[in-house]
Design a protein around this motif. Structure first.
Motif, PDB file in Angstrom:
ATOM      1  N   THR A 322      15.683  14.136  11.674  1.00 28.49           N
ATOM      2  CA  THR A 322      15.172  15.029  12.720  1.00 28.49           C
ATOM      3  C   THR A 322      14.374  14.261  13.772  1.00 28.49           C
ATOM      4  OG1 THR A 322      13.089  15.559  11.589  1.00 28.49           O
ATOM      5  CG2 THR A 322      15.011  16.889  11.018  1.00 28.49           C
ATOM      6  N   GLY A 323      14.274  12.960  13.608  1.00 30.75           N
ATOM      7  CA  GLY A 323      13.509  12.136  14.535  1.00 30.75           C
ATOM      8  C   GLY A 323      13.133  10.832  13.879  1.00 30.75           C
ATOM      9  N   ARG A 324      12.036  10.250  14.326  1.00 34.85           N
ATOM     10  CA  ARG A 324      11.559   8.989  13.769  1.00 34.85           C
ATOM     11  C   ARG A 324      10.067   9.060  13.508  1.00 34.85           C
ATOM     12  NH1 ARG A 324      14.051   4.318  14.190  1.00 34.85           N
ATOM     13  NH2 ARG A 324      12.624   3.938  12.437  1.00 34.85           N
ATOM     14  N   LEU A 325       9.654   8.460  12.402  1.00 33.63           N
ATOM     15  CA  LEU A 325       8.247   8.327  12.051  1.00 33.63           C
ATOM     16  C   LEU A 325       7.854   6.868  12.175  1.00 33.63           C
ATOM     17  CD1 LEU A 325       8.021  10.617   8.889  1.00 33.63           C
ATOM     18  CD2 LEU A 325       6.972  11.055  11.121  1.00 33.63           C
ATOM     19  N   VAL A 326       6.708   6.614  12.791  1.00 31.12           N
ATOM     20  CA  VAL A 326       6.208   5.254  12.963  1.00 31.12           C
ATOM     21  C   VAL A 326       4.875   5.142  12.247  1.00 31.12           C
ATOM     22  CG1 VAL A 326       5.372   3.563  14.641  1.00 31.12           C
ATOM     23  CG2 VAL A 326       7.391   4.957  15.169  1.00 31.12           C
ATOM     24  N   ALA A 327       4.786   4.250  11.296  1.00 32.38           N
ATOM     25  CA  ALA A 327       3.564   4.082  10.513  1.00 32.38           C
ATOM     26  C   ALA A 327       2.455   3.514  11.398  1.00 32.38           C
ATOM     27  CB  ALA A 327       3.808   3.153   9.329  1.00 32.38           C
ATOM     28  N   PRO A 328       1.285   4.170  11.448  1.00 35.52           N
ATOM     29  CA  PRO A 328       0.180   3.649  12.271  1.00 35.52           C
ATOM     30  C   PRO A 328      -0.303   2.309  11.736  1.00 35.52           C
ATOM     31  CG  PRO A 328      -0.210   5.939  11.603  1.00 35.52           C
ATOM     32  CD  PRO A 328       0.933   5.434  10.779  1.00 35.52           C
ATOM     33  N   SER A 329      -0.604   1.386  12.645  1.00 39.05           N
ATOM     34  CA  SER A 329      -1.081   0.065  12.237  1.00 39.05           C
ATOM     35  C   SER A 329      -2.569  -0.104  12.463  1.00 39.05           C
ATOM     36  CB  SER A 329      -0.331  -1.011  13.020  1.00 39.05           C
ATOM     37  OG  SER A 329      -0.741  -0.987  14.378  1.00 39.05           O
ATOM     38  N   GLY A 330      -3.149   0.768  13.297  1.00 35.84           N
ATOM     39  CA  GLY A 330      -4.549   0.608  13.672  1.00 35.84           C
ATOM     40  C   GLY A 330      -4.716  -0.194  14.946  1.00 35.84           C
ATOM     41  N   SER A 331      -3.613  -0.749  15.452  1.00 29.68           N
ATOM     42  CA  SER A 331      -3.643  -1.502  16.707  1.00 29.68           C
ATOM     43  C   SER A 331      -2.862  -0.734  17.766  1.00 29.68           C
ATOM     44  CB  SER A 331      -3.014  -2.888  16.521  1.00 29.68           C
ATOM     45  OG  SER A 331      -2.669  -3.455  17.768  1.00 29.68           O
ATOM     46  N   LYS A 332      -3.503  -0.432  18.889  1.00 28.63           N
ATOM     47  CA  LYS A 332      -2.827   0.318  19.945  1.00 28.63           C
ATOM     48  C   LYS A 332      -1.594  -0.423  20.443  1.00 28.63           C
ATOM     49  CE  LYS A 332      -4.496   0.498  24.169  1.00 28.63           C
ATOM     50  NZ  LYS A 332      -5.327   0.841  25.346  1.00 28.63           N
ATOM     51  N   GLN A 333      -1.711  -1.727  20.619  1.00 32.05           N
ATOM     52  CA  GLN A 333      -0.593  -2.501  21.153  1.00 32.05           C
ATOM     53  C   GLN A 333       0.583  -2.525  20.176  1.00 32.05           C
ATOM     54  OE1 GLN A 333      -0.713  -3.551  24.276  1.00 32.05           O
ATOM     55  NE2 GLN A 333      -2.805  -2.783  24.435  1.00 32.05           N
ATOM     56  N   THR A 334       0.290  -2.738  18.903  1.00 30.27           N
ATOM     57  CA  THR A 334       1.349  -2.767  17.882  1.00 30.27           C
ATOM     58  C   THR A 334       2.012  -1.410  17.755  1.00 30.27           C
ATOM     59  OG1 THR A 334       0.150  -4.473  16.652  1.00 30.27           O
ATOM     60  CG2 THR A 334       1.848  -3.254  15.452  1.00 30.27           C
ATOM     61  N   ASP A 335       1.201  -0.333  17.740  1.00 31.02           N
ATOM     62  CA  ASP A 335       1.754   1.003  17.621  1.00 31.02           C
ATOM     63  C   ASP A 335       2.622   1.349  18.822  1.00 31.02           C
ATOM     64  OD1 ASP A 335       0.444   1.248  15.238  1.00 31.02           O
ATOM     65  OD2 ASP A 335      -1.120   2.583  15.964  1.00 31.02           O
ATOM     66  N   ALA A 336       2.161   1.001  20.021  1.00 32.89           N
ATOM     67  CA  ALA A 336       2.926   1.301  21.221  1.00 32.89           C
ATOM     68  C   ALA A 336       4.276   0.593  21.210  1.00 32.89           C
ATOM     69  CB  ALA A 336       2.121   0.911  22.464  1.00 32.89           C
ATOM     70  N   ALA A 337       4.308  -0.648  20.745  1.00 36.72           N
ATOM     71  CA  ALA A 337       5.566  -1.390  20.676  1.00 36.72           C
ATOM     72  C   ALA A 337       6.533  -0.717  19.697  1.00 36.72           C
ATOM     73  CB  ALA A 337       5.298  -2.835  20.258  1.00 36.72           C
ATOM     74  N   ALA A 338       6.002  -0.260  18.553  1.00 37.01           N
ATOM     75  CA  ALA A 338       6.846   0.401  17.553  1.00 37.01           C
ATOM     76  C   ALA A 338       7.342   1.761  18.053  1.00 37.01           C
ATOM     77  CB  ALA A 338       6.069   0.561  16.252  1.00 37.01           C
ATOM     78  N   PHE A 339       6.480   2.492  18.741  1.00 36.65           N
ATOM     79  CA  PHE A 339       6.892   3.780  19.293  1.00 36.65           C
ATOM     80  C   PHE A 339       7.981   3.593  20.362  1.00 36.65           C
ATOM     81  CE2 PHE A 339       2.675   5.699  17.917  1.00 36.65           C
ATOM     82  CZ  PHE A 339       3.247   6.606  17.028  1.00 36.65           C
TER      83      PHE A 339
END
Length: 389
Positions: A322-339
């Motif tokens: 139904t979509g994608r889940l991205v595990a939070p890393s605690g780093s805005k830059q890392t999370d943004a890249a994964a999203f």
């Protein structure tokens, strides 16, 4: 004991003065209880011009503006006061429901314990995560400790997702935690609400892929990660537009950081259903949700969802289906890249959007308000019965 035997005193930090997912759920719960013959009295701050009329009887409690920069529209209940205590005594509840761990709720908990009345607490948001968005992350351990003491003094908890229940137990908040999920109004949220003429009116071409943000514009909704993700999508050359549905104190910041986005403003009812279904992909980077009403509404509207794999969305979104889940890393830059990595395929693959959107809409049909609210009523009855033994 039957539902009609219940006399519930419900305490809320925000029952109707500012619309949000938590108080929408509480008002639906009260409406369901009243329809079955229960007596309910709600204690919450009152304002001159609330966002919507309250369901049931509402008694004002002493309060002050929330002492947090940028959140002045919210009120903090400070205590009960003699007048509220007299009203409580006259109402004579047989169960107390606390929906936010504010000072008045602490006082209500003490009042209930003094009068040997069971207490149910409902968990609606990840309060302990809020300081991260106001440069006060050092306060998080203290808030966790305070919440643990508050919740363990209650007789039981209910939380809106299994992932949140697991998190609460892991933090030692309580052992007796039930699932009070959330429903979705299928008369409002449906893929059938998609309106191409409305899209054109707001500046979306028929072949534009609109990435949607829906919610109150406050920093704890992950606005910084959302904006950074969109910037990364732009550098990847992933063709898209951004559609923001909602309003709030952080709107100027969001507008400045999303200069090409379309801001549709605050919407409710049919207008909200139309706007949401007229998007193409829903993006929810927030880690503060305990359920994620907006995620369920987006699914019901036929949108694939890219969300943080945190409490709430983790129990709703089936990753890769139904979509994608991205595990939070605690780093805005890392999370943004994964999203950005998760969003990019939806920007170019119409078949993927259609498949995941249809799967999400089918899953959303499983969430019935009537069955969901019955769980809370059953919990009240159990707690009252246990106290009578």
């Amino acid at each position: 004991m039957d539902v009609s035997d219940l006399r519930i005193a419900l305490f809320s930090g925000n029952y109707n003065y500012t619309r949000d997912g938590a108080n929408q759920a509480l008002n639906r719960l009260v409406g369901s209880l009243l329809s079955k013959g229960a007596k309910v009295r709600v204690y919450s701050p009152k304002v001159a011009n609330p966002d919507f009329p309250p369901t049931g009887d509402l008694v004002g409690v002493p309060n002050v503006p929330m002492p947090v920069k940028g959140r002045g529209e919210y009120r903090m209940p400070t205590h009960l006061g003699a007048e509220v205590k007299r009203d409580l005594a006259a109402f004579a509840p047989n169960v107390v429901h606390l929906s936010s761990p504010d000072p008045a709720a602490h006082a209500a908990l003490r009042w209930a314990q003094t009068h040997d009345i069971p207490v149910l607490a409902s968990v609606h948001t990840r309060f302990e995560t809020y300081p991260r968005y106001y440069n006060m992350a050092f306060l998080e351990p203290l808030i966790v400790s305070m919440l643990r003491r508050f919740y363990n003094r209650c007789d039981a908890l209910v939380a809106p997702s299994q992932s949140m229940i697991d998190e609460l137990r892991a933090m030692g908040m309580h052992e007796d935690i039930g699932l009070w999920s959330r429903g979705v109004d299928r008369t409002i949220f449906s893929s059938a609400r998609r309106d191409m003429a409305w899209r054109r009116e707001i500046g979306l071409a028929d072949d534009d892929v609109a990435i949607v943000f829906l919610g109150r514009l406050v920093m704890e909704k992950g606005l910084d990660v959302f904006a950074e993700t969109i910037a990364r999508l732009r550098t990847r050359g992933a063709r898209h537009k951004v559609l923001v549905i909602g309003d709030g104190p952080a709107r100027p910041w969001f507008e400045a950081n999303l200069p090409d986005a379309i801001f549709a403003g605050f919407k409710t009812g049919d207008a909200l259903g139309q706007a949401l279904a007229s998007g193409d992909v829903f993006f929810n980077p927030s880690v503060t949700e305990t359920f994620g009403n907006v995620t369920l509404e987006a699914m019901a509207s036929g949108l694939p969802v890219v969300a943080a794999g945190a409490t709430g969305s983790a129990s709703l979104v089936a990753d890769g289906i139904t979509g994608r889940l991205v595990a939070p890393s605690g780093s805005k830059q890392t999370d943004a890249a994964a999203f950005a990595e998760a969003l990019a395929p939806y920007c170019s693959d119409a078949a993927l959007r259609a498949d995941h959107g249809a799967a999400g809409e089918a899953r959303a049909c499983e969430y019935s308000w009537e069955a969901i609210n019955a769980v809370v009523a059953e919990t009240y009855i159990r707690l009252v019965g246990n106290r009578a033994k």
